[in-house]
Design a protein around this motif. Structure first.
Motif, PDB file in Angstrom:
ATOM      1  N   LEU A  10       0.832  -1.202   0.000  1.00 18.82           N
ATOM      2  CA  LEU A  10       0.000   0.000   0.000  1.00 18.82           C
ATOM      3  C   LEU A  10       0.867   1.252   0.000  1.00 18.82           C
ATOM      4  CD1 LEU A  10      -2.753   1.433   0.259  1.00 18.82           C
ATOM      5  CD2 LEU A  10      -2.539   1.127   2.751  1.00 18.82           C
ATOM      6  N   GLY A  11       1.874   1.271   0.844  1.00 19.72           N
ATOM      7  CA  GLY A  11       2.770   2.428   0.912  1.00 19.72           C
ATOM      8  C   GLY A  11       3.508   2.674  -0.389  1.00 19.72           C
ATOM      9  N   ARG A  12       3.912   1.600  -1.057  1.00 17.63           N
ATOM     10  CA  ARG A  12       4.580   1.751  -2.354  1.00 17.63           C
ATOM     11  C   ARG A  12       3.621   2.378  -3.368  1.00 17.63           C
ATOM     12  NH1 ARG A  12       5.852  -3.429  -3.761  1.00 17.63           N
ATOM     13  NH2 ARG A  12       4.024  -3.492  -5.089  1.00 17.63           N
ATOM     14  N   CYS A  13       2.369   1.923  -3.371  1.00 17.34           N
ATOM     15  CA  CYS A  13       1.370   2.490  -4.282  1.00 17.34           C
ATOM     16  C   CYS A  13       1.111   3.959  -3.954  1.00 17.34           C
ATOM     17  CB  CYS A  13       0.064   1.699  -4.213  1.00 17.34           C
ATOM     18  SG  CYS A  13       0.190   0.036  -4.881  1.00 17.34           S
ATOM     19  N   GLU A  14       0.994   4.272  -2.679  1.00 13.28           N
ATOM     20  CA  GLU A  14       0.766   5.672  -2.270  1.00 13.28           C
ATOM     21  C   GLU A  14       1.944   6.552  -2.678  1.00 13.28           C
ATOM     22  OE1 GLU A  14      -2.053   4.810   1.625  1.00 13.28           O
ATOM     23  OE2 GLU A  14       0.135   4.726   1.848  1.00 13.28           O
ATOM     24  N   THR A  15       3.148   6.025  -2.576  1.00 10.89           N
ATOM     25  CA  THR A  15       4.327   6.775  -3.021  1.00 10.89           C
ATOM     26  C   THR A  15       4.240   7.064  -4.508  1.00 10.89           C
ATOM     27  OG1 THR A  15       5.740   5.834  -1.295  1.00 10.89           O
ATOM     28  CG2 THR A  15       6.849   6.723  -3.240  1.00 10.89           C
ATOM     29  N   ASN A  16       3.888   6.049  -5.284  1.00 13.99           N
ATOM     30  CA  ASN A  16       3.784   6.229  -6.736  1.00 13.99           C
ATOM     31  C   ASN A  16       2.692   7.214  -7.127  1.00 13.99           C
ATOM     32  OD1 ASN A  16       5.922   4.515  -7.271  1.00 13.99           O
ATOM     33  ND2 ASN A  16       4.623   2.715  -7.383  1.00 13.99           N
ATOM     34  N   LEU A  17       1.698   7.384  -6.254  1.00  7.89           N
ATOM     35  CA  LEU A  17       0.632   8.360  -6.499  1.00  7.89           C
ATOM     36  C   LEU A  17       0.956   9.727  -5.896  1.00  7.89           C
ATOM     37  CD1 LEU A  17      -2.434   6.060  -5.755  1.00  7.89           C
ATOM     38  CD2 LEU A  17      -1.743   6.956  -7.995  1.00  7.89           C
ATOM     39  N   ALA A  18       2.166   9.880  -5.387  1.00  6.12           N
ATOM     40  CA  ALA A  18       2.625  11.119  -4.742  1.00  6.12           C
ATOM     41  C   ALA A  18       1.780  11.477  -3.517  1.00  6.12           C
ATOM     42  CB  ALA A  18       2.674  12.274  -5.737  1.00  6.12           C
ATOM     43  N   ARG A  19       1.269  10.480  -2.824  1.00  7.51           N
ATOM     44  CA  ARG A  19       0.536  10.681  -1.570  1.00  7.51           C
ATOM     45  C   ARG A  19       1.521  10.391  -0.434  1.00  7.51           C
ATOM     46  NH1 ARG A  19      -5.221   7.794  -2.472  1.00  7.51           N
ATOM     47  NH2 ARG A  19      -6.166   9.721  -1.746  1.00  7.51           N
ATOM     48  N   TYR A  20       2.488  11.284  -0.303  1.00  5.01           N
ATOM     49  CA  TYR A  20       3.647  11.024   0.536  1.00  5.01           C
ATOM     50  C   TYR A  20       3.333  10.896   2.023  1.00  5.01           C
ATOM     51  CZ  TYR A  20       6.052  12.183  -3.799  1.00  5.01           C
ATOM     52  OH  TYR A  20       6.473  12.212  -5.103  1.00  5.01           O
ATOM     53  N   ASP A  21       2.435  11.701   2.540  1.00  7.61           N
ATOM     54  CA  ASP A  21       2.102  11.598   3.968  1.00  7.61           C
ATOM     55  C   ASP A  21       1.470  10.247   4.280  1.00  7.61           C
ATOM     56  OD1 ASP A  21       3.099  14.137   4.477  1.00  7.61           O
ATOM     57  OD2 ASP A  21       1.139  15.110   4.318  1.00  7.61           O
ATOM     58  N   GLU A  22       0.540   9.828   3.432  1.00  6.25           N
ATOM     59  CA  GLU A  22      -0.105   8.529   3.635  1.00  6.25           C
ATOM     60  C   GLU A  22       0.909   7.395   3.472  1.00  6.25           C
ATOM     61  OE1 GLU A  22      -2.558   9.959   0.624  1.00  6.25           O
ATOM     62  OE2 GLU A  22      -4.421   9.536   1.702  1.00  6.25           O
ATOM     63  N   ALA A  23       1.765   7.528   2.469  1.00  4.88           N
ATOM     64  CA  ALA A  23       2.775   6.501   2.216  1.00  4.88           C
ATOM     65  C   ALA A  23       3.719   6.361   3.401  1.00  4.88           C
ATOM     66  CB  ALA A  23       3.562   6.845   0.954  1.00  4.88           C
ATOM     67  N   GLU A  24       4.099   7.475   3.970  1.00  2.90           N
ATOM     68  CA  GLU A  24       5.001   7.427   5.115  1.00  2.90           C
ATOM     69  C   GLU A  24       4.367   6.670   6.281  1.00  2.90           C
ATOM     70  OE1 GLU A  24       8.075  10.382   7.326  1.00  2.90           O
ATOM     71  OE2 GLU A  24       6.076  11.198   6.934  1.00  2.90           O
ATOM     72  N   ARG A  25       3.112   6.965   6.577  1.00  2.00           N
ATOM     73  CA  ARG A  25       2.418   6.250   7.658  1.00  2.00           C
ATOM     74  C   ARG A  25       2.355   4.751   7.368  1.00  2.00           C
ATOM     75  NH1 ARG A  25      -0.697  10.954   7.613  1.00  2.00           N
ATOM     76  NH2 ARG A  25      -2.230  10.056   6.204  1.00  2.00           N
ATOM     77  N   SER A  26       1.964   4.401   6.155  1.00  2.00           N
ATOM     78  CA  SER A  26       1.839   2.987   5.790  1.00  2.00           C
ATOM     79  C   SER A  26       3.178   2.262   5.865  1.00  2.00           C
ATOM     80  CB  SER A  26       1.266   2.843   4.379  1.00  2.00           C
ATOM     81  OG  SER A  26      -0.033   3.363   4.305  1.00  2.00           O
ATOM     82  N   LEU A  27       4.211   2.890   5.322  1.00  2.00           N
ATOM     83  CA  LEU A  27       5.514   2.227   5.258  1.00  2.00           C
ATOM     84  C   LEU A  27       6.181   2.126   6.624  1.00  2.00           C
ATOM     85  CD1 LEU A  27       6.811   3.693   1.901  1.00  2.00           C
ATOM     86  CD2 LEU A  27       6.064   1.342   2.350  1.00  2.00           C
ATOM     87  N   LEU A  28       6.038   3.142   7.453  1.00  2.00           N
ATOM     88  CA  LEU A  28       6.602   3.051   8.796  1.00  2.00           C
ATOM     89  C   LEU A  28       5.903   1.968   9.609  1.00  2.00           C
ATOM     90  CD1 LEU A  28       7.172   6.822   9.630  1.00  2.00           C
ATOM     91  CD2 LEU A  28       8.933   5.081   9.191  1.00  2.00           C
ATOM     92  N   GLU A  29       4.591   1.880   9.458  1.00  2.00           N
ATOM     93  CA  GLU A  29       3.854   0.827  10.157  1.00  2.00           C
ATOM     94  C   GLU A  29       4.232  -0.546   9.612  1.00  2.00           C
ATOM     95  OE1 GLU A  29      -0.644  -0.470  11.487  1.00  2.00           O
ATOM     96  OE2 GLU A  29      -0.368   1.446  10.472  1.00  2.00           O
ATOM     97  N   ALA A  30       4.368  -0.649   8.286  1.00  2.00           N
ATOM     98  CA  ALA A  30       4.778  -1.917   7.674  1.00  2.00           C
ATOM     99  C   ALA A  30       6.121  -2.359   8.238  1.00  2.00           C
ATOM    100  CB  ALA A  30       4.868  -1.772   6.157  1.00  2.00           C
ATOM    101  N   HIS A  31       7.061  -1.447   8.295  1.00  2.00           N
ATOM    102  CA  HIS A  31       8.383  -1.785   8.814  1.00  2.00           C
ATOM    103  C   HIS A  31       8.296  -2.232  10.268  1.00  2.00           C
ATOM    104  CE1 HIS A  31      12.316  -0.932  10.674  1.00  2.00           C
ATOM    105  NE2 HIS A  31      12.749  -1.535   9.576  1.00  2.00           N
ATOM    106  N   ALA A  32       7.531  -1.523  11.073  1.00  2.00           N
ATOM    107  CA  ALA A  32       7.396  -1.878  12.487  1.00  2.00           C
ATOM    108  C   ALA A  32       6.802  -3.279  12.653  1.00  2.00           C
ATOM    109  CB  ALA A  32       6.553  -0.840  13.212  1.00  2.00           C
ATOM    110  N   VAL A  33       5.758  -3.574  11.889  1.00  2.00           N
ATOM    111  CA  VAL A  33       5.111  -4.886  11.976  1.00  2.00           C
ATOM    112  C   VAL A  33       6.074  -5.975  11.530  1.00  2.00           C
ATOM    113  CG1 VAL A  33       3.303  -6.343  10.955  1.00  2.00           C
ATOM    114  CG2 VAL A  33       2.750  -4.026  11.728  1.00  2.00           C
ATOM    115  N   LEU A  34       6.703  -5.776  10.392  1.00  2.00           N
ATOM    116  CA  LEU A  34       7.595  -6.808   9.856  1.00  2.00           C
ATOM    117  C   LEU A  34       8.791  -7.044  10.775  1.00  2.00           C
ATOM    118  CD1 LEU A  34       7.434  -5.790   6.106  1.00  2.00           C
ATOM    119  CD2 LEU A  34       6.431  -7.841   7.156  1.00  2.00           C
TER     120      LEU A  34
END
Length: 75
Positions: A10-34
């Motif tokens: 999801l974060g990768r897709c949000e990044t590609n759509l230039a939705r950087y704030d949303e992407a940051e939240r998704s990717l930081l959470e993804a990293h924490a979970v993983l």
């Protein structure tokens, strides 16, 4: 790990759509979970880190990009 993988995609897709704030939240959470559920150095954790590096590169946040890039193993 499945939730972490979903958030990473999801974060990768949000990044590609230039939705950087949303992407940051998704990717930081993804990293924490993983990082919580997988062994250190797992490829899915590295994937989340690479996506964070890409996000910070595209959003012009060089300091954050460099900090996350430093967490990746040498090529």
């Amino acid at each position: 790990w499945i939730i972490g993988a979903f958030l990473n995609n999801l974060g990768r897709c949000e990044t590609n759509l230039a939705r950087y704030d949303e992407a940051e939240r998704s990717l930081l959470e993804a990293h924490a979970v993983l990082e919580k559920v997988l062994p250190a150095g797992h490829t899915r954790i590295h994937s989340a880190i690479r996506n964070l590096v890409m996000l910070y590169e595209k959003s012009g946040k060089a300091e954050q990009r460099d900090a996350w890039a430093a967490k990746l193993p040498p090529k």
